[in-house]
Design a protein around this motif. Structure first.
Motif, PDB file in Angstrom:
ATOM      1  N   LYS A 287      -6.580  75.377  28.254  1.00 10.49           N
ATOM      2  CA  LYS A 287      -6.131  76.732  28.586  1.00 10.49           C
ATOM      3  C   LYS A 287      -6.581  77.142  29.987  1.00 10.49           C
ATOM      4  CE  LYS A 287      -7.645  78.771  24.790  1.00 10.49           C
ATOM      5  NZ  LYS A 287      -7.925  79.676  23.670  1.00 10.49           N
ATOM      6  N   ARG A 288      -7.877  76.917  30.260  1.00 13.38           N
ATOM      7  CA  ARG A 288      -8.409  77.333  31.571  1.00 13.38           C
ATOM      8  C   ARG A 288      -7.693  76.606  32.707  1.00 13.38           C
ATOM      9  NH1 ARG A 288     -13.311  77.428  28.695  1.00 13.38           N
ATOM     10  NH2 ARG A 288     -13.764  75.291  29.293  1.00 13.38           N
ATOM     11  N   TYR A 289      -7.430  75.313  32.508  1.00 11.54           N
ATOM     12  CA  TYR A 289      -6.743  74.527  33.541  1.00 11.54           C
ATOM     13  C   TYR A 289      -5.336  75.078  33.767  1.00 11.54           C
ATOM     14  CZ  TYR A 289      -4.726  70.567  36.058  1.00 11.54           C
ATOM     15  OH  TYR A 289      -4.103  69.779  36.983  1.00 11.54           O
ATOM     16  N   ILE A 290      -4.605  75.277  32.656  1.00 14.50           N
ATOM     17  CA  ILE A 290      -3.210  75.716  32.783  1.00 14.50           C
ATOM     18  C   ILE A 290      -3.123  77.090  33.448  1.00 14.50           C
ATOM     19  CG2 ILE A 290      -1.151  76.440  31.494  1.00 14.50           C
ATOM     20  CD1 ILE A 290      -1.694  74.144  29.542  1.00 14.50           C
ATOM     21  N   PHE A 291      -3.944  78.056  32.993  1.00 11.73           N
ATOM     22  CA  PHE A 291      -3.740  79.373  33.601  1.00 11.73           C
ATOM     23  C   PHE A 291      -4.225  79.413  35.051  1.00 11.73           C
ATOM     24  CE2 PHE A 291      -7.509  80.869  30.876  1.00 11.73           C
ATOM     25  CZ  PHE A 291      -8.384  81.149  31.921  1.00 11.73           C
TER      26      PHE A 291
ATOM     27  N   GLU B 183     -25.450  72.657  40.655  1.00 11.50           N
ATOM     28  CA  GLU B 183     -24.303  71.806  40.364  1.00 11.50           C
ATOM     29  C   GLU B 183     -23.968  70.913  41.541  1.00 11.50           C
ATOM     30  OE1 GLU B 183     -21.132  74.330  39.173  1.00 11.50           O
ATOM     31  OE2 GLU B 183     -21.861  74.444  37.107  1.00 11.50           O
ATOM     32  N   ALA B 184     -23.530  69.720  41.220  1.00  4.01           N
ATOM     33  CA  ALA B 184     -23.063  68.833  42.274  1.00  4.01           C
ATOM     34  C   ALA B 184     -21.812  69.453  42.886  1.00  4.01           C
ATOM     35  CB  ALA B 184     -22.746  67.467  41.694  1.00  4.01           C
ATOM     36  N   PRO B 185     -21.624  69.310  44.188  1.00  4.25           N
ATOM     37  CA  PRO B 185     -20.415  69.877  44.797  1.00  4.25           C
ATOM     38  C   PRO B 185     -19.158  69.238  44.191  1.00  4.25           C
ATOM     39  CG  PRO B 185     -21.581  68.457  46.355  1.00  4.25           C
ATOM     40  CD  PRO B 185     -22.466  68.611  45.163  1.00  4.25           C
ATOM     41  N   LEU B 186     -18.118  70.060  44.050  1.00  7.70           N
ATOM     42  CA  LEU B 186     -16.898  69.562  43.421  1.00  7.70           C
ATOM     43  C   LEU B 186     -16.056  68.758  44.404  1.00  7.70           C
ATOM     44  CD1 LEU B 186     -15.795  72.698  41.382  1.00  7.70           C
ATOM     45  CD2 LEU B 186     -16.807  70.608  40.496  1.00  7.70           C
TER      46      LEU B 186
ATOM     47  N   VAL C  26      -5.946  62.488  40.258  1.00  7.29           N
ATOM     48  CA  VAL C  26      -4.621  62.598  39.621  1.00  7.29           C
ATOM     49  C   VAL C  26      -3.896  63.857  40.091  1.00  7.29           C
ATOM     50  CG1 VAL C  26      -3.395  62.851  37.425  1.00  7.29           C
ATOM     51  CG2 VAL C  26      -5.353  61.301  37.595  1.00  7.29           C
ATOM     52  N   CYS C  27      -4.583  64.994  39.985  1.00  2.22           N
ATOM     53  CA  CYS C  27      -3.866  66.261  40.205  1.00  2.22           C
ATOM     54  C   CYS C  27      -4.313  67.017  41.451  1.00  2.22           C
ATOM     55  CB  CYS C  27      -4.006  67.155  38.978  1.00  2.22           C
ATOM     56  SG  CYS C  27      -5.668  67.800  38.751  1.00  2.22           S
ATOM     57  N   GLY C  28      -5.432  66.612  42.042  1.00  2.00           N
ATOM     58  CA  GLY C  28      -5.881  67.293  43.258  1.00  2.00           C
ATOM     59  C   GLY C  28      -6.628  68.591  43.021  1.00  2.00           C
ATOM     60  N   MET C  29      -6.822  68.964  41.756  1.00  2.00           N
ATOM     61  CA  MET C  29      -7.582  70.179  41.464  1.00  2.00           C
ATOM     62  C   MET C  29      -9.076  69.835  41.493  1.00  2.00           C
ATOM     63  SD  MET C  29      -5.275  72.513  41.215  1.00  2.00           S
ATOM     64  CE  MET C  29      -5.904  73.987  40.408  1.00  2.00           C
ATOM     65  N   PRO C  30      -9.945  70.864  41.551  1.00  2.00           N
ATOM     66  CA  PRO C  30     -11.380  70.583  41.641  1.00  2.00           C
ATOM     67  C   PRO C  30     -11.871  69.738  40.459  1.00  2.00           C
ATOM     68  CG  PRO C  30     -10.937  72.903  42.029  1.00  2.00           C
ATOM     69  CD  PRO C  30      -9.656  72.295  41.573  1.00  2.00           C
ATOM     70  N   ALA C  31     -12.754  68.779  40.744  1.00  2.00           N
ATOM     71  CA  ALA C  31     -13.243  67.876  39.704  1.00  2.00           C
ATOM     72  C   ALA C  31     -14.682  67.487  39.987  1.00  2.00           C
ATOM     73  CB  ALA C  31     -12.369  66.635  39.648  1.00  2.00           C
ATOM     74  N   GLN C  32     -15.422  67.259  38.896  1.00  2.00           N
ATOM     75  CA  GLN C  32     -16.814  66.845  39.076  1.00  2.00           C
ATOM     76  C   GLN C  32     -16.907  65.343  39.363  1.00  2.00           C
ATOM     77  OE1 GLN C  32     -18.955  69.220  36.259  1.00  2.00           O
ATOM     78  NE2 GLN C  32     -19.665  70.122  38.162  1.00  2.00           N
ATOM     79  N   GLY C  33     -16.090  64.543  38.682  1.00  2.00           N
ATOM     80  CA  GLY C  33     -16.087  63.099  38.945  1.00  2.00           C
ATOM     81  C   GLY C  33     -14.800  62.704  39.660  1.00  2.00           C
ATOM     82  N   GLU C  34     -14.275  61.543  39.305  1.00  2.00           N
ATOM     83  CA  GLU C  34     -13.025  61.063  39.885  1.00  2.00           C
ATOM     84  C   GLU C  34     -11.841  61.898  39.419  1.00  2.00           C
ATOM     85  OE1 GLU C  34     -12.098  56.940  39.170  1.00  2.00           O
ATOM     86  OE2 GLU C  34     -12.423  56.656  41.328  1.00  2.00           O
ATOM     87  N   LYS C  35     -11.883  62.189  38.100  1.00  2.00           N
ATOM     88  CA  LYS C  35     -10.801  62.965  37.503  1.00  2.00           C
ATOM     89  C   LYS C  35     -11.351  64.292  36.988  1.00  2.00           C
ATOM     90  CE  LYS C  35      -7.708  59.496  35.410  1.00  2.00           C
ATOM     91  NZ  LYS C  35      -7.096  59.165  34.097  1.00  2.00           N
ATOM     92  N   CYS C  36     -10.509  65.329  36.973  1.00  2.00           N
ATOM     93  CA  CYS C  36     -10.946  66.594  36.398  1.00  2.00           C
ATOM     94  C   CYS C  36     -10.964  66.445  34.876  1.00  2.00           C
ATOM     95  CB  CYS C  36     -10.019  67.730  36.823  1.00  2.00           C
ATOM     96  SG  CYS C  36      -8.387  67.687  36.068  1.00  2.00           S
ATOM     97  N   SER C  37     -11.672  67.348  34.188  1.00  2.00           N
ATOM     98  CA  SER C  37     -11.833  67.183  32.735  1.00  2.00           C
ATOM     99  C   SER C  37     -10.487  67.296  32.011  1.00  2.00           C
ATOM    100  CB  SER C  37     -12.836  68.185  32.182  1.00  2.00           C
ATOM    101  OG  SER C  37     -12.628  69.440  32.744  1.00  2.00           O
ATOM    102  N   PHE C  38      -9.563  68.074  32.569  1.00  2.00           N
ATOM    103  CA  PHE C  38      -8.241  68.207  31.949  1.00  2.00           C
ATOM    104  C   PHE C  38      -7.474  66.879  31.996  1.00  2.00           C
ATOM    105  CE2 PHE C  38      -3.664  69.023  32.580  1.00  2.00           C
ATOM    106  CZ  PHE C  38      -3.359  69.679  31.399  1.00  2.00           C
ATOM    107  N   CYS C  39      -7.378  66.276  33.162  1.00  2.00           N
ATOM    108  CA  CYS C  39      -6.664  64.996  33.274  1.00  2.00           C
ATOM    109  C   CYS C  39      -7.376  63.913  32.461  1.00  2.00           C
ATOM    110  CB  CYS C  39      -6.542  64.579  34.741  1.00  2.00           C
ATOM    111  SG  CYS C  39      -5.408  65.625  35.678  1.00  2.00           S
TER     112      CYS C  39
END
Ligand SMILES: [Zn+2]
Ligand SMILES: [Zn+2]
Length: 301
Positions: free
Chosen positions: A135-139, A266-269, A274-287
């Motif tokens: 939900k948070r990702y989509i909105f 927090e570690a910098p994002l 995959v999607c180019g949105m902010p992520a902690q690792g390689e992929k964001c938690s949504f992807c």
């Protein structure tokens, strides 16, 4: 029993401040309080384009109704979670609410977007956890891609107090520094605001009834809200004995919030590959939870 301000019959007895109000004067009181909350915490500017995520429940519907009435430029988004009858019913309420409010409604259906509904995904994460991520990702992405300046959510005073209270009870203080009526936007995160921050759940229910907003009362079948409800009951009992407990708790919290801000390390994002949105690792938690290899697009066509 008469209204404090006129000869009409009382519609609600407020406990704090203590007074009886008729329907008209209660509506006026409620809207003035939302307006004051927006001003006090500098939540919104008059020319901003605001997205409201309408769940079909009372809080988001009331938020949209009041912001529209106060003259803000709002549009609504309903996320259909694909949870059988519950989601069908929620979508139907969201549509009816937006008709009454006179607001544009966008609908994103998780099943159409991702091929499965919430509750059908094979993952080790608990359902409510990846539902929240989804939900948070989509909105946020919807707001970002479509040029919204802010996302307004329906969190009320009881939600905020019980959340902070339960986190303190467990000394789970990591997230407290980020709590409050305003979460400023940053990069691809759109600003988030809570216009009902100082209004109780009871006041929200009475307001929805007063203006004729119908809403879904069923809980999501996956909800594990039992402990939240217990905390709300405890806090209501305290409020009963000592009116003002909740609002004073939240105001005290806002004064002392800086104590918890220091704990955020927090570690910098980076950016999701995959999607180019902010992520902690390689992929964001949504992807990651949805196993995506391609970004989902949410731009309005
Ligand atoms: Zn009155
Ligand atoms: Zn991603």
């Amino acid at each position: 029993m008469r209204c404090k301000f006129c000869e009409s019959e009382a519609y609600i007895r407020l406990h704090y401040p203590k007074m009886l109000l008729c329907r008209e004067h209660f509506i006026e009181y409620f809207e003035r309080k939302v307006k004051r909350t927006i001003e006090r915490y500098k939540l919104l500017k008059p020319d901003e384009k605001i997205l409201i995520v309408i769940s079909g429940g009372k809080d988001s519907a009331v938020t949209a109704y009041v912001l529209k009435k106060l003259g803000y430029n709002i549009e609504c988004l309903h996320i259909n979670l694909g949870i059988g009858k519950y989601s069908e019913e929620s979508e139907a309420y969201a549509k009816r609410q937006c008709e009454l409010i006179g607001a544009k409604l966008h609908i994103v259906r998780v099943r159409e977007l991702l091929g499965a509904g919430i509750g059908e995904l094979k993952t080790r994460r608990p359902t409510c956890s990846y539902c929240g991520i989804t939900k948070r990702y989509i909105f946020n992405k919807f707001a970002y891609e479509n040029g919204f300046d802010a996302i307004a959510t329906g969190h009320n005073l009881d939600d905020e107090v019980s959340f902070i209270f339960s986190n303190i009870m467990h000394w789970n203080t990591d997230y407290l520094g980020k709590q409050g009526p305003l979460l400023p936007g940053e990069g691809k995160f759109v600003k988030k605001v809570k216009p009902l921050y100082e209004l109780t759940e009871r006041e929200v229910v009475y307001y929805a009834l007063a203006v004729g907003l119908e809403y879904i009362v069923h809980e999501c079948p996956h909800a594990r809200g039992a402990t939240t409800i217990e905390y709300k009951e405890i806090l209501n009992a305290m409020e009963e004995k000592k009116p003002g407990t909740k609002i004073n708790f939240i105001k005290g919290f806002l004064r002392k919030k800086h104590l918890f801000e220091r704990e955020l390390k927090e570690a910098p994002l980076g950016e999701c590959k995959v999607c180019g949105m902010p992520a902690q690792g390689e992929k964001c938690s949504f992807c990651r939870v949805w196993g995506l290899e391609e970004a989902v697009g949410l731009k309005i066509k």
